[in-house]
Design a protein around this motif. Structure first.
Motif, PDB file in Angstrom:
ATOM      1  N   ALA A 274       4.855  19.884   9.257  1.00 36.17           N
ATOM      2  CA  ALA A 274       4.925  19.160  10.522  1.00 36.17           C
ATOM      3  C   ALA A 274       5.676  19.973  11.556  1.00 36.17           C
ATOM      4  O   ALA A 274       6.585  20.740  11.220  1.00 36.17           O
ATOM      5  N   VAL A 275       5.292  19.824  12.820  1.00 35.30           N
ATOM      6  CA  VAL A 275       6.076  20.386  13.930  1.00 35.30           C
ATOM      7  C   VAL A 275       7.034  19.324  14.467  1.00 35.30           C
ATOM      8  O   VAL A 275       7.982  19.645  15.175  1.00 35.30           O
ATOM      9  N   ALA A 276       6.782  18.062  14.141  1.00 31.88           N
ATOM     10  CA  ALA A 276       7.676  16.970  14.517  1.00 31.88           C
ATOM     11  C   ALA A 276       7.401  15.809  13.571  1.00 31.88           C
ATOM     12  O   ALA A 276       6.275  15.632  13.089  1.00 31.88           O
ATOM     13  N   GLY A 277       8.427  15.015  13.300  1.00 30.23           N
ATOM     14  CA  GLY A 277       8.229  13.883  12.412  1.00 30.23           C
ATOM     15  C   GLY A 277       9.428  12.969  12.390  1.00 30.23           C
ATOM     16  O   GLY A 277      10.503  13.308  12.888  1.00 30.23           O
ATOM     17  N   LEU A 278       9.224  11.792  11.808  1.00 32.08           N
ATOM     18  CA  LEU A 278      10.323  10.849  11.615  1.00 32.08           C
ATOM     19  C   LEU A 278      10.130  10.153  10.273  1.00 32.08           C
ATOM     20  O   LEU A 278       9.022  10.044   9.746  1.00 32.08           O
ATOM     21  N   GLN A 279      11.242   9.688   9.742  1.00 30.63           N
ATOM     22  CA  GLN A 279      11.268   9.042   8.435  1.00 30.63           C
ATOM     23  C   GLN A 279      11.913   7.676   8.557  1.00 30.63           C
ATOM     24  O   GLN A 279      13.003   7.552   9.103  1.00 30.63           O
ATOM     25  N   VAL A 280      11.218   6.657   8.067  1.00 28.72           N
ATOM     26  CA  VAL A 280      11.774   5.302   8.005  1.00 28.72           C
ATOM     27  C   VAL A 280      12.040   4.994   6.536  1.00 28.72           C
ATOM     28  O   VAL A 280      11.110   4.971   5.726  1.00 28.72           O
ATOM     29  N   THR A 281      13.291   4.772   6.200  1.00 23.70           N
ATOM     30  CA  THR A 281      13.653   4.516   4.808  1.00 23.70           C
ATOM     31  C   THR A 281      13.545   3.029   4.488  1.00 23.70           C
ATOM     32  O   THR A 281      13.412   2.182   5.371  1.00 23.70           O
ATOM     33  N   GLY A 282      13.604   2.738   3.179  1.00 16.67           N
ATOM     34  CA  GLY A 282      13.653   1.346   2.743  1.00 16.67           C
ATOM     35  C   GLY A 282      12.360   0.581   2.910  1.00 16.67           C
ATOM     36  O   GLY A 282      12.362  -0.645   2.937  1.00 16.67           O
ATOM     37  N   GLN A 283      11.219   1.278   3.007  1.00 17.66           N
ATOM     38  CA  GLN A 283       9.925   0.605   3.075  1.00 17.66           C
ATOM     39  C   GLN A 283       9.395   0.422   1.659  1.00 17.66           C
ATOM     40  O   GLN A 283      10.091   0.714   0.690  1.00 17.66           O
ATOM     41  N   ALA A 284       8.173  -0.056   1.506  1.00 20.11           N
ATOM     42  CA  ALA A 284       7.670  -0.339   0.159  1.00 20.11           C
ATOM     43  C   ALA A 284       6.169  -0.145   0.081  1.00 20.11           C
ATOM     44  O   ALA A 284       5.462  -0.259   1.071  1.00 20.11           O
ATOM     45  N   GLU A 285       5.703   0.162  -1.135  1.00 24.21           N
ATOM     46  CA  GLU A 285       4.273   0.160  -1.425  1.00 24.21           C
ATOM     47  C   GLU A 285       4.066  -0.619  -2.720  1.00 24.21           C
ATOM     48  O   GLU A 285       4.980  -0.774  -3.534  1.00 24.21           O
ATOM     49  N   PHE A 286       2.831  -1.137  -2.889  1.00 28.67           N
ATOM     50  CA  PHE A 286       2.568  -2.021  -4.024  1.00 28.67           C
ATOM     51  C   PHE A 286       1.067  -2.126  -4.232  1.00 28.67           C
ATOM     52  O   PHE A 286       0.273  -1.639  -3.420  1.00 28.67           O
ATOM     53  N   HIS A 287       0.691  -2.779  -5.312  1.00 24.11           N
ATOM     54  CA  HIS A 287      -0.724  -3.005  -5.629  1.00 24.11           C
ATOM     55  C   HIS A 287      -1.166  -4.289  -4.929  1.00 24.11           C
ATOM     56  O   HIS A 287      -0.778  -5.389  -5.339  1.00 24.11           O
ATOM     57  N   PRO A 288      -1.975  -4.194  -3.874  1.00 23.60           N
ATOM     58  CA  PRO A 288      -2.249  -5.377  -3.051  1.00 23.60           C
ATOM     59  C   PRO A 288      -3.035  -6.467  -3.775  1.00 23.60           C
ATOM     60  O   PRO A 288      -2.778  -7.652  -3.567  1.00 23.60           O
ATOM     61  N   CYS A 289      -3.998  -6.091  -4.612  1.00 25.38           N
ATOM     62  CA  CYS A 289      -4.813  -7.123  -5.266  1.00 25.38           C
ATOM     63  C   CYS A 289      -3.997  -7.933  -6.266  1.00 25.38           C
ATOM     64  O   CYS A 289      -4.176  -9.152  -6.386  1.00 25.38           O
ATOM     65  N   ARG A 290      -3.092  -7.267  -6.980  1.00 27.92           N
ATOM     66  CA  ARG A 290      -2.252  -8.004  -7.937  1.00 27.92           C
ATOM     67  C   ARG A 290      -1.305  -8.950  -7.196  1.00 27.92           C
ATOM     68  O   ARG A 290      -1.027 -10.057  -7.664  1.00 27.92           O
ATOM     69  N   TYR A 291      -0.804  -8.498  -6.066  1.00 27.50           N
ATOM     70  CA  TYR A 291       0.061  -9.350  -5.248  1.00 27.50           C
ATOM     71  C   TYR A 291      -0.712 -10.571  -4.755  1.00 27.50           C
ATOM     72  O   TYR A 291      -0.257 -11.714  -4.867  1.00 27.50           O
ATOM     73  N   LEU A 292      -1.917 -10.357  -4.221  1.00 26.76           N
ATOM     74  CA  LEU A 292      -2.727 -11.458  -3.695  1.00 26.76           C
ATOM     75  C   LEU A 292      -3.138 -12.436  -4.790  1.00 26.76           C
ATOM     76  O   LEU A 292      -3.167 -13.649  -4.582  1.00 26.76           O
ATOM     77  N   ALA A 293      -3.473 -11.896  -5.968  1.00 25.74           N
ATOM     78  CA  ALA A 293      -3.885 -12.775  -7.064  1.00 25.74           C
ATOM     79  C   ALA A 293      -2.753 -13.727  -7.447  1.00 25.74           C
ATOM     80  O   ALA A 293      -2.978 -14.908  -7.738  1.00 25.74           O
ATOM     81  N   ARG A 294      -1.517 -13.219  -7.417  1.00 30.70           N
ATOM     82  CA  ARG A 294      -0.379 -14.089  -7.746  1.00 30.70           C
ATOM     83  C   ARG A 294      -0.150 -15.109  -6.641  1.00 30.70           C
ATOM     84  O   ARG A 294       0.190 -16.273  -6.923  1.00 30.70           O
ATOM     85  N   LEU A 295      -0.335 -14.706  -5.360  1.00 35.43           N
ATOM     86  CA  LEU A 295      -0.224 -15.680  -4.271  1.00 35.43           C
ATOM     87  C   LEU A 295      -1.239 -16.805  -4.454  1.00 35.43           C
ATOM     88  O   LEU A 295      -0.927 -17.977  -4.216  1.00 35.43           O
ATOM     89  N   ALA A 296      -2.454 -16.460  -4.869  1.00 31.79           N
ATOM     90  CA  ALA A 296      -3.474 -17.484  -5.094  1.00 31.79           C
ATOM     91  C   ALA A 296      -3.046 -18.440  -6.202  1.00 31.79           C
ATOM     92  O   ALA A 296      -3.230 -19.661  -6.107  1.00 31.79           O
ATOM     93  N   ASP A 297      -2.456 -17.870  -7.265  1.00 31.77           N
ATOM     94  CA  ASP A 297      -1.967 -18.728  -8.360  1.00 31.77           C
ATOM     95  C   ASP A 297      -0.883 -19.688  -7.848  1.00 31.77           C
ATOM     96  O   ASP A 297      -0.870 -20.871  -8.202  1.00 31.77           O
ATOM     97  N   LEU A 298       0.023 -19.160  -7.037  1.00 32.38           N
ATOM     98  CA  LEU A 298       1.115 -20.000  -6.525  1.00 32.38           C
ATOM     99  C   LEU A 298       0.581 -21.097  -5.606  1.00 32.38           C
ATOM    100  O   LEU A 298       1.087 -22.222  -5.614  1.00 32.38           O
ATOM    101  N   LEU A 299      -0.448 -20.759  -4.806  1.00 36.21           N
ATOM    102  CA  LEU A 299      -1.045 -21.765  -3.925  1.00 36.21           C
ATOM    103  C   LEU A 299      -1.645 -22.906  -4.737  1.00 36.21           C
ATOM    104  O   LEU A 299      -1.427 -24.089  -4.448  1.00 36.21           O
ATOM    105  N   GLU A 300      -2.403 -22.563  -5.782  1.00 40.92           N
ATOM    106  CA  GLU A 300      -3.037 -23.601  -6.603  1.00 40.92           C
ATOM    107  C   GLU A 300      -1.996 -24.402  -7.370  1.00 40.92           C
ATOM    108  O   GLU A 300      -2.149 -25.620  -7.546  1.00 40.92           O
TER     109      GLU A 300
END
Length: 442
Positions: free
Chosen positions: A89-115
Protein backbone atom coordinates in the motif's frame (compact mmCIF):
# COMPACT_ATOMS: atom_id res chain seq x y z
CA UNK A 1 -14.49 -0.57 8.59
CA UNK A 2 -16.92 0.63 5.97
CA UNK A 3 -14.57 1.57 3.17
CA UNK A 4 -14.12 5.32 2.80
CA UNK A 5 -17.22 6.65 4.55
CA UNK A 6 -16.44 8.71 7.65
CA UNK A 7 -14.70 11.55 5.83
CA UNK A 8 -17.72 11.78 3.51
CA UNK A 9 -20.21 11.75 6.40
CA UNK A 10 -18.26 14.40 8.29
CA UNK A 11 -18.01 16.73 5.28
CA UNK A 12 -21.66 16.31 4.27
CA UNK A 13 -23.40 16.22 7.65
CA UNK A 14 -20.90 17.28 10.30
CA UNK A 15 -19.07 15.49 13.07
CA UNK A 16 -22.18 14.65 15.10
CA UNK A 17 -23.61 12.43 12.34
CA UNK A 18 -20.24 10.78 11.70
CA UNK A 19 -19.87 9.98 15.41
CA UNK A 20 -23.42 8.63 15.65
CA UNK A 21 -22.90 6.38 12.61
CA UNK A 22 -19.70 4.99 14.14
CA UNK A 23 -21.44 4.51 17.50
CA UNK A 24 -24.25 2.61 15.77
CA UNK A 25 -21.86 0.30 13.90
CA UNK A 26 -19.78 -0.43 17.00
CA UNK A 27 -22.96 -0.89 19.04
CA UNK A 28 -24.31 -3.42 16.55
CA UNK A 29 -21.00 -5.26 16.50
CA UNK A 30 -20.99 -5.49 20.30
CA UNK A 31 -24.64 -6.69 20.31
CA UNK A 32 -23.78 -9.46 17.84
CA UNK A 33 -20.68 -10.49 19.82
CA UNK A 34 -22.77 -10.71 22.99
CA UNK A 35 -25.43 -12.81 21.26
CA UNK A 36 -22.81 -15.21 19.88
CA UNK A 37 -21.34 -15.64 23.38
CA UNK A 38 -24.65 -15.89 25.28
CA UNK A 39 -26.27 -18.33 22.83
CA UNK A 40 -22.99 -20.15 22.13
CA UNK A 41 -23.50 -19.77 18.37
CA UNK A 42 -20.99 -21.94 16.48
CA UNK A 43 -20.31 -19.45 13.69
CA UNK A 44 -16.48 -19.23 13.85
CA UNK A 45 -16.64 -15.73 15.36
CA UNK A 46 -13.15 -14.26 15.63
CA UNK A 47 -11.80 -10.79 16.23
CA UNK A 48 -9.93 -9.26 13.31
CA UNK A 49 -8.49 -5.95 12.24
CA UNK A 50 -9.97 -4.33 9.16
CA UNK A 51 -7.61 -2.61 6.74
CA UNK A 52 -8.55 -0.03 4.12
CA UNK A 53 -5.66 0.75 1.77
CA UNK A 54 -4.71 1.93 -1.69
CA UNK A 55 -1.89 1.48 -4.21
CA UNK A 56 -3.05 4.57 -6.09
CA UNK A 57 -1.04 7.63 -5.03
CA UNK A 58 -3.93 9.81 -6.19
CA UNK A 59 -6.09 8.36 -3.38
CA UNK A 60 -3.51 8.66 -0.60
CA UNK A 61 -4.79 12.04 0.61
CA UNK A 62 -8.34 10.73 0.73
CA UNK A 63 -7.28 7.82 2.95
CA UNK A 64 -5.37 10.20 5.21
CA UNK A 65 -8.56 12.26 5.63
CA UNK A 66 -10.51 9.05 6.28
CA UNK A 67 -8.09 8.02 9.01
CA UNK A 68 -8.46 11.38 10.76
CA UNK A 69 -12.27 11.43 10.34
CA UNK A 70 -12.54 7.86 11.66
CA UNK A 71 -10.49 8.83 14.69
CA UNK A 72 -12.73 11.84 15.37
CA UNK A 73 -15.78 9.57 14.99
CA UNK A 74 -14.45 7.46 17.86
CA UNK A 75 -13.26 4.36 16.02
CA UNK A 76 -10.15 2.44 17.18
CA UNK A 77 -8.14 3.43 14.11
CA UNK A 78 -4.52 4.00 13.16
CA UNK A 79 -2.66 4.83 9.97
CA UNK A 80 -1.06 1.64 8.64
CA UNK A 81 1.27 0.75 5.79
CA UNK A 82 2.21 -2.56 7.40
CA UNK A 83 0.06 -5.04 5.51
CA UNK A 84 0.63 -8.81 5.49
CA UNK A 85 2.57 -9.95 2.45
CA UNK A 86 2.02 -9.99 -0.47
CA UNK A 87 -0.28 -6.96 -0.05
CA UNK A 88 1.30 -3.54 -0.48
CA UNK A 89 0.00 0.00 0.00
CA UNK A 90 1.01 3.63 -0.52
CA UNK A 91 -1.55 4.63 2.13
CA UNK A 92 -3.79 2.75 4.52
CA UNK A 93 -5.59 2.62 7.83
CA UNK A 94 -6.34 -0.12 10.33
CA UNK A 95 -9.46 -0.44 12.48
CA UNK A 96 -8.92 -2.86 15.35
CA UNK A 97 -11.46 -4.88 17.29
CA UNK A 98 -13.64 -5.82 14.31
CA UNK A 99 -14.91 -9.34 13.62
CA UNK A 100 -15.54 -11.95 10.95
CA UNK A 101 -17.76 -15.02 11.17
CA UNK A 102 -19.68 -17.65 9.23
CA UNK A 103 -22.85 -15.78 8.17
CA UNK A 104 -25.07 -18.76 7.36
CA UNK A 105 -24.44 -20.46 10.70
CA UNK A 106 -25.18 -17.19 12.48
CA UNK A 107 -28.44 -16.70 10.52
CA UNK A 108 -29.54 -20.29 11.07
CA UNK A 109 -29.24 -19.80 14.83
CA UNK A 110 -31.18 -16.51 14.63
CA UNK A 111 -33.96 -18.41 12.84
CA UNK A 112 -33.97 -21.02 15.61
CA UNK A 113 -34.21 -18.30 18.26
CA UNK A 114 -37.07 -16.61 16.40
CA UNK A 115 -39.08 -19.84 16.24
CA UNK A 116 -38.30 -20.62 19.89
CA UNK A 117 -39.79 -17.22 20.78
CA UNK A 118 -43.03 -18.09 18.95
CA UNK A 119 -42.25 -16.67 15.51
CA UNK A 120 -43.03 -18.40 12.22
CA UNK A 121 -40.92 -18.35 9.04
CA UNK A 122 -42.65 -18.87 5.68
CA UNK A 123 -40.22 -19.56 2.84
CA UNK A 124 -40.93 -19.33 -0.89
CA UNK A 125 -43.78 -16.91 -0.20
CA UNK A 126 -43.56 -13.58 -2.01
CA UNK A 127 -45.38 -10.62 -0.49
CA UNK A 128 -47.16 -8.64 -3.22
CA UNK A 129 -49.02 -5.93 -1.29
CA UNK A 130 -49.63 -4.54 2.19
CA UNK A 131 -52.77 -2.73 3.31
CA UNK A 132 -52.11 -0.74 6.46
CA UNK A 133 -54.92 -0.88 8.98
CA UNK A 134 -56.03 -2.51 12.21
CA UNK A 135 -54.87 -5.14 11.49
CA UNK A 136 -52.50 -4.75 8.54
CA UNK A 137 -53.09 -7.25 5.71
CA UNK A 138 -50.18 -8.69 3.70
CA UNK A 139 -51.12 -10.23 0.34
CA UNK A 140 -48.91 -13.00 -1.03
CA UNK A 141 -48.21 -14.67 -4.35
CA UNK A 142 -49.85 -17.86 -3.08
CA UNK A 143 -53.19 -16.10 -2.65
CA UNK A 144 -53.05 -16.30 1.14
CA UNK A 145 -53.19 -13.27 3.41
CA UNK A 146 -51.29 -12.59 6.60
CA UNK A 147 -52.73 -10.28 9.25
CA UNK A 148 -50.58 -8.49 11.81
CA UNK A 149 -50.80 -5.54 14.16
CA UNK A 150 -47.66 -4.05 12.59
CA UNK A 151 -45.56 -4.84 9.52
CA UNK A 152 -41.88 -4.20 8.77
CA UNK A 153 -41.01 -4.22 5.06
CA UNK A 154 -37.44 -5.53 5.03
CA UNK A 155 -37.44 -6.91 1.49
CA UNK A 156 -34.10 -5.39 0.47
CA UNK A 157 -35.65 -3.03 -2.12
CA UNK A 158 -39.05 -1.93 -0.72
CA UNK A 159 -41.66 -3.31 -3.09
CA UNK A 160 -44.42 -0.84 -2.14
CA UNK A 161 -44.09 2.36 -4.21
CA UNK A 162 -46.04 4.59 -1.81
CA UNK A 163 -43.05 6.46 -0.39
CA UNK A 164 -41.00 6.75 -3.60
CA UNK A 165 -38.06 4.71 -2.33
CA UNK A 166 -37.36 3.67 -5.93
CA UNK A 167 -36.35 7.31 -6.59
CA UNK A 168 -34.15 7.50 -3.49
CA UNK A 169 -32.14 4.29 -3.84
CA UNK A 170 -29.72 2.88 -6.37
CA UNK A 171 -29.09 -0.84 -6.77
CA UNK A 172 -25.51 -2.03 -7.26
CA UNK A 173 -24.29 -5.51 -8.12
CA UNK A 174 -20.94 -6.84 -7.04
CA UNK A 175 -19.19 -10.16 -7.46
CA UNK A 176 -17.00 -12.55 -5.50
CA UNK A 177 -14.91 -15.67 -6.07
CA UNK A 178 -13.20 -18.12 -3.72
CA UNK A 179 -9.89 -19.79 -4.58
CA UNK A 180 -8.05 -22.41 -2.48
CA UNK A 181 -4.53 -21.72 -1.23
CA UNK A 182 -2.08 -23.57 1.04
CA UNK A 183 -3.01 -23.33 4.72
CA UNK A 184 -1.24 -20.57 6.59
CA UNK A 185 -0.02 -18.73 3.49
CA UNK A 186 -2.91 -16.29 3.09
CA UNK A 187 -3.18 -13.03 5.10
CA UNK A 188 -5.29 -12.99 8.26
CA UNK A 189 -7.59 -10.00 8.49
CA UNK A 190 -10.13 -8.11 6.41
CA UNK A 191 -8.83 -5.97 3.57
CA UNK A 192 -10.50 -3.38 1.37
CA UNK A 193 -8.53 -1.80 -1.50
CA UNK A 194 -9.75 1.55 -2.80
CA UNK A 195 -8.86 3.52 -5.92
CA UNK A 196 -10.14 3.42 -9.47
CA UNK A 197 -11.34 -0.10 -8.64
CA UNK A 198 -12.24 -1.59 -5.27
CA UNK A 199 -11.45 -5.08 -4.05
CA UNK A 200 -12.24 -6.80 -0.77
CA UNK A 201 -10.35 -9.78 0.66
CA UNK A 202 -11.27 -12.36 3.30
CA UNK A 203 -9.73 -15.74 4.17
CA UNK A 204 -11.79 -18.76 5.23
CA UNK A 205 -9.58 -21.15 7.25
CA UNK A 206 -9.71 -24.85 6.45
CA UNK A 207 -8.06 -28.11 7.54
CA UNK A 208 -6.03 -28.88 4.39
CA UNK A 209 -6.27 -25.53 2.62
CA UNK A 210 -7.69 -22.05 3.11
CA UNK A 211 -10.02 -20.17 0.77
CA UNK A 212 -9.21 -16.69 -0.45
CA UNK A 213 -12.41 -14.73 -1.08
CA UNK A 214 -12.02 -11.80 -3.48
CA UNK A 215 -14.91 -9.38 -4.08
CA UNK A 216 -15.48 -6.33 -6.25
CA UNK A 217 -16.09 -5.48 -9.93
CA UNK A 218 -19.28 -3.64 -8.97
CA UNK A 219 -21.62 -1.69 -11.24
CA UNK A 220 -25.13 -0.32 -11.19
CA UNK A 221 -27.61 -3.16 -11.55
CA UNK A 222 -28.60 -3.85 -15.16
CA UNK A 223 -25.95 -1.50 -16.55
CA UNK A 224 -22.87 -3.67 -17.02
CA UNK A 225 -21.16 -3.42 -20.38
CA UNK A 226 -21.42 -6.60 -22.44
CA UNK A 227 -17.64 -6.85 -22.69
CA UNK A 228 -17.14 -6.76 -18.90
CA UNK A 229 -16.02 -10.03 -17.32
CA UNK A 230 -16.30 -9.53 -13.54
CA UNK A 231 -15.38 -13.04 -12.45
CA UNK A 232 -12.43 -13.20 -14.85
CA UNK A 233 -11.21 -9.78 -13.66
CA UNK A 234 -11.34 -10.85 -10.00
CA UNK A 235 -9.44 -14.05 -10.71
CA UNK A 236 -6.72 -12.21 -12.65
CA UNK A 237 -6.36 -9.68 -9.81
CA UNK A 238 -5.93 -12.48 -7.24
CA UNK A 239 -3.41 -14.48 -9.27
CA UNK A 240 -1.28 -11.38 -9.85
CA UNK A 241 -0.82 -11.07 -6.08
CA UNK A 242 -0.96 -14.58 -4.63
CA UNK A 243 1.00 -17.65 -5.64
CA UNK A 244 -0.10 -21.28 -5.56
CA UNK A 245 -3.82 -20.61 -5.81
CA UNK A 246 -5.95 -23.45 -7.09
CA UNK A 247 -8.83 -23.18 -9.59
CA UNK A 248 -11.87 -21.09 -8.64
CA UNK A 249 -13.92 -23.15 -6.19
CA UNK A 250 -16.97 -20.89 -5.87
CA UNK A 251 -18.35 -17.75 -7.45
CA UNK A 252 -21.40 -15.69 -6.60
CA UNK A 253 -22.81 -12.20 -6.69
CA UNK A 254 -24.81 -9.82 -4.53
CA UNK A 255 -27.06 -6.81 -4.95
CA UNK A 256 -26.92 -3.89 -2.54
CA UNK A 257 -28.92 -0.70 -2.11
CA UNK A 258 -27.44 2.72 -1.43
CA UNK A 259 -29.53 5.79 -0.61
CA UNK A 260 -29.01 9.17 -2.27
CA UNK A 261 -27.32 10.52 0.88
CA UNK A 262 -25.63 7.14 1.63
CA UNK A 263 -27.31 6.62 5.01
CA UNK A 264 -29.80 3.74 5.48
CA UNK A 265 -33.53 4.39 5.80
CA UNK A 266 -35.03 2.98 9.00
CA UNK A 267 -38.40 4.07 10.35
CA UNK A 268 -41.99 4.71 9.22
CA UNK A 269 -42.70 3.54 5.68
CA UNK A 270 -44.09 6.97 4.88
CA UNK A 271 -44.89 9.95 7.14
CA UNK A 272 -48.55 9.00 7.70
CA UNK A 273 -47.75 5.38 8.59
CA UNK A 274 -48.50 4.22 12.10
CA UNK A 275 -48.26 0.46 11.67
CA UNK A 276 -46.05 0.10 8.59
CA UNK A 277 -42.25 0.28 8.90
CA UNK A 278 -39.22 -0.16 6.64
CA UNK A 279 -35.49 -0.87 6.70
CA UNK A 280 -33.50 -0.47 3.47
CA UNK A 281 -30.41 1.06 1.86
CA UNK A 282 -27.91 -0.74 4.09
CA UNK A 283 -25.04 0.29 1.75
CA UNK A 284 -23.23 -3.06 1.48
CA UNK A 285 -22.78 -3.48 5.26
CA UNK A 286 -25.94 -5.39 5.99
CA UNK A 287 -24.91 -7.21 9.15
CA UNK A 288 -24.12 -4.18 11.27
CA UNK A 289 -26.61 -1.85 9.57
CA UNK A 290 -29.27 -4.58 9.62
CA UNK A 291 -28.68 -5.08 13.33
CA UNK A 292 -28.85 -1.30 13.85
CA UNK A 293 -32.19 -1.28 12.02
CA UNK A 294 -33.53 -4.07 14.25
CA UNK A 295 -32.40 -2.25 17.38
CA UNK A 296 -34.18 0.93 16.25
CA UNK A 297 -37.38 -0.72 15.01
CA UNK A 298 -37.81 -2.99 18.01
CA UNK A 299 -38.16 0.17 20.10
CA UNK A 300 -40.30 2.03 17.56
CA UNK A 301 -42.82 -0.83 17.42
CA UNK A 302 -43.17 -0.53 21.18
CA UNK A 303 -43.77 3.21 20.97
CA UNK A 304 -40.30 4.31 22.08
CA UNK A 305 -37.57 6.24 20.27
CA UNK A 306 -33.98 5.08 19.93
CA UNK A 307 -31.10 7.59 20.14
CA UNK A 308 -30.10 6.65 16.58
CA UNK A 309 -33.61 7.00 15.11
CA UNK A 310 -33.31 10.57 13.85
CA UNK A 311 -30.17 9.99 11.79
CA UNK A 312 -31.72 7.02 9.93
CA UNK A 313 -35.26 8.44 9.73
CA UNK A 314 -37.04 7.76 6.42
CA UNK A 315 -38.46 11.30 6.21
CA UNK A 316 -35.12 13.09 6.39
CA UNK A 317 -33.87 15.26 3.55
CA UNK A 318 -30.37 16.68 3.35
CA UNK A 319 -30.33 18.92 0.26
CA UNK A 320 -26.56 19.37 0.09
CA UNK A 321 -25.83 15.66 0.38
CA UNK A 322 -28.90 14.17 -1.32
CA UNK A 323 -30.08 16.55 -4.05
CA UNK A 324 -27.18 16.20 -6.54
CA UNK A 325 -27.22 12.40 -6.44
CA UNK A 326 -31.05 12.34 -6.47
CA UNK A 327 -31.05 14.37 -9.70
CA UNK A 328 -28.23 12.33 -11.24
CA UNK A 329 -29.73 8.94 -10.42
CA UNK A 330 -33.20 9.82 -11.65
CA UNK A 331 -31.83 11.39 -14.83
CA UNK A 332 -30.11 8.07 -15.43
CA UNK A 333 -33.44 6.27 -14.93
CA UNK A 334 -35.14 8.62 -17.38
CA UNK A 335 -32.49 7.97 -20.02
CA UNK A 336 -32.95 4.23 -19.60
CA UNK A 337 -36.74 4.42 -19.61
CA UNK A 338 -36.90 6.54 -22.76
CA UNK A 339 -33.66 5.79 -24.60
CA UNK A 340 -33.18 2.04 -24.31
CA UNK A 341 -36.34 1.06 -26.27
CA UNK A 342 -35.27 3.32 -29.15
CA UNK A 343 -31.71 2.01 -29.16
CA UNK A 344 -32.71 -1.65 -29.10
CA UNK A 345 -35.35 -1.15 -31.80
CA UNK A 346 -32.63 0.14 -34.10
CA UNK A 347 -30.11 -2.55 -33.16
CA UNK A 348 -32.28 -5.59 -32.38
CA UNK A 349 -31.01 -8.79 -34.04
CA UNK A 350 -33.20 -11.71 -35.06
CA UNK A 351 -33.78 -14.82 -32.96
CA UNK A 352 -31.59 -16.96 -35.18
CA UNK A 353 -28.56 -14.87 -34.17
CA UNK A 354 -28.78 -16.17 -30.59
CA UNK A 355 -26.23 -18.76 -29.51
CA UNK A 356 -27.14 -21.28 -26.77
CA UNK A 357 -26.83 -19.75 -23.30
CA UNK A 358 -27.27 -16.17 -24.52
CA UNK A 359 -30.07 -13.62 -24.45
CA UNK A 360 -30.83 -10.41 -26.35
CA UNK A 361 -33.71 -8.08 -27.12
CA UNK A 362 -34.73 -9.33 -30.60
CA UNK A 363 -37.16 -8.53 -33.38
CA UNK A 364 -40.27 -10.64 -33.02
CA UNK A 365 -43.62 -10.56 -34.82
CA UNK A 366 -43.35 -6.93 -35.76
CA UNK A 367 -42.22 -5.90 -32.29
CA UNK A 368 -39.59 -6.91 -29.77
CA UNK A 369 -39.10 -9.68 -27.22
CA UNK A 370 -36.54 -10.55 -24.56
CA UNK A 371 -35.26 -13.81 -26.05
CA UNK A 372 -33.07 -16.39 -24.32
CA UNK A 373 -31.82 -19.56 -26.03
CA UNK A 374 -31.09 -22.14 -23.32
CA UNK A 375 -28.17 -24.63 -23.56
CA UNK A 376 -30.48 -27.21 -25.20
CA UNK A 377 -31.38 -24.70 -27.93
CA UNK A 378 -34.94 -23.94 -26.76
CA UNK A 379 -35.86 -20.25 -27.16
CA UNK A 380 -37.73 -18.59 -24.30
CA UNK A 381 -39.48 -15.30 -25.04
CA UNK A 382 -40.36 -12.76 -22.35
CA UNK A 383 -41.86 -9.30 -22.48
CA UNK A 384 -39.17 -6.61 -22.56
CA UNK A 385 -40.68 -4.28 -19.96
CA UNK A 386 -39.95 -4.65 -16.24
CA UNK A 387 -43.20 -5.19 -14.35
CA UNK A 388 -42.19 -2.60 -11.75
CA UNK A 389 -42.22 0.71 -13.68
CA UNK A 390 -41.76 -0.38 -17.28
CA UNK A 391 -38.05 0.07 -18.00
CA UNK A 392 -36.65 -2.24 -20.67
CA UNK A 393 -34.71 -5.19 -19.25
CA UNK A 394 -31.18 -6.15 -20.28
CA UNK A 395 -29.58 -9.59 -20.36
CA UNK A 396 -26.96 -10.34 -17.71
CA UNK A 397 -24.74 -12.91 -19.42
CA UNK A 398 -22.60 -13.57 -16.32
CA UNK A 399 -25.61 -14.74 -14.31
CA UNK A 400 -28.15 -15.52 -17.06
CA UNK A 401 -30.95 -13.26 -15.95
CA UNK A 402 -32.98 -10.34 -17.29
CA UNK A 403 -32.05 -7.29 -15.22
CA UNK A 404 -33.80 -3.92 -15.01
CA UNK A 405 -31.32 -1.02 -15.40
CA UNK A 406 -33.60 1.42 -13.56
CA UNK A 407 -34.28 -0.11 -10.14
CA UNK A 408 -32.56 -3.49 -10.18
CA UNK A 409 -35.40 -6.01 -10.54
CA UNK A 410 -34.17 -9.34 -11.93
CA UNK A 411 -36.06 -12.10 -13.76
CA UNK A 412 -35.40 -15.73 -14.65
CA UNK A 413 -34.85 -16.03 -18.42
CA UNK A 414 -36.55 -19.41 -18.73
CA UNK A 415 -39.90 -18.52 -17.17
CA UNK A 416 -39.81 -14.77 -16.44
CA UNK A 417 -40.27 -15.28 -12.67
CA UNK A 418 -39.00 -12.58 -10.31
CA UNK A 419 -35.55 -13.29 -8.88
CA UNK A 420 -35.17 -9.95 -7.11
CA UNK A 421 -37.48 -6.98 -6.44
CA UNK A 422 -38.89 -4.37 -6.31
CA UNK A 423 -40.95 -6.05 -9.05
CA UNK A 424 -43.45 -8.56 -7.67
CA UNK A 425 -44.91 -9.86 -10.95
CA UNK A 426 -43.22 -12.07 -13.54
CA UNK A 427 -42.46 -11.08 -17.12
CA UNK A 428 -44.95 -12.54 -19.60
CA UNK A 429 -43.31 -15.69 -20.95
CA UNK A 430 -43.72 -18.12 -23.83
CA UNK A 431 -41.61 -20.71 -25.63
CA UNK A 432 -40.95 -20.17 -29.32
CA UNK A 433 -41.16 -23.68 -30.74
CA UNK A 434 -40.71 -22.34 -34.27
CA UNK A 435 -37.54 -20.33 -33.61
CA UNK A 436 -34.82 -21.15 -36.18
CA UNK A 437 -31.53 -22.58 -35.00
CA UNK A 438 -28.44 -20.34 -35.02
CA UNK A 439 -26.97 -19.83 -38.45
CA UNK A 440 -24.06 -22.14 -39.23
CA UNK A 441 -20.61 -20.57 -38.85
CA UNK A 442 -17.86 -20.92 -41.46
Amino acid sequence: AHGVVYDTLERQFGGAVSRTYAEAQQGALAWMADLVAIEDIACDWRERSAYTYTNDAGHADRLAREEQASRRAGLPVAASLSLPRPLEAVAGLQVTGQAEFHPCRYLARLADLLEAAGGTIHERTRATDVQEGDPCVVSTSTGHEVRAAQVVVATHFPFLDRAGFFARLRAERSYAIALPGPSGTLPAGMFYETGEQTRSLRVIPGDTHDLLVVGGAGHKAGQRRRDDAPFTDLEAWARERFEHLGPVAHRWSAQDLISVDELPYVGRYWPASRRLWVATGLRKWGYTNGTVAAMILSRRLLGRLHPWSKMFDTGRFHPIAAAPRFVRENANVARRLLGDPVRTRLQAPSVEDLEPGTGRIVRHRGGKAAAYRDPEGVVHLCSTRCTHLGCEVRFNDSERSWDCPCHGSRFDPTDGEVLEGPAVHALHHEIDHDAPAPAAQD
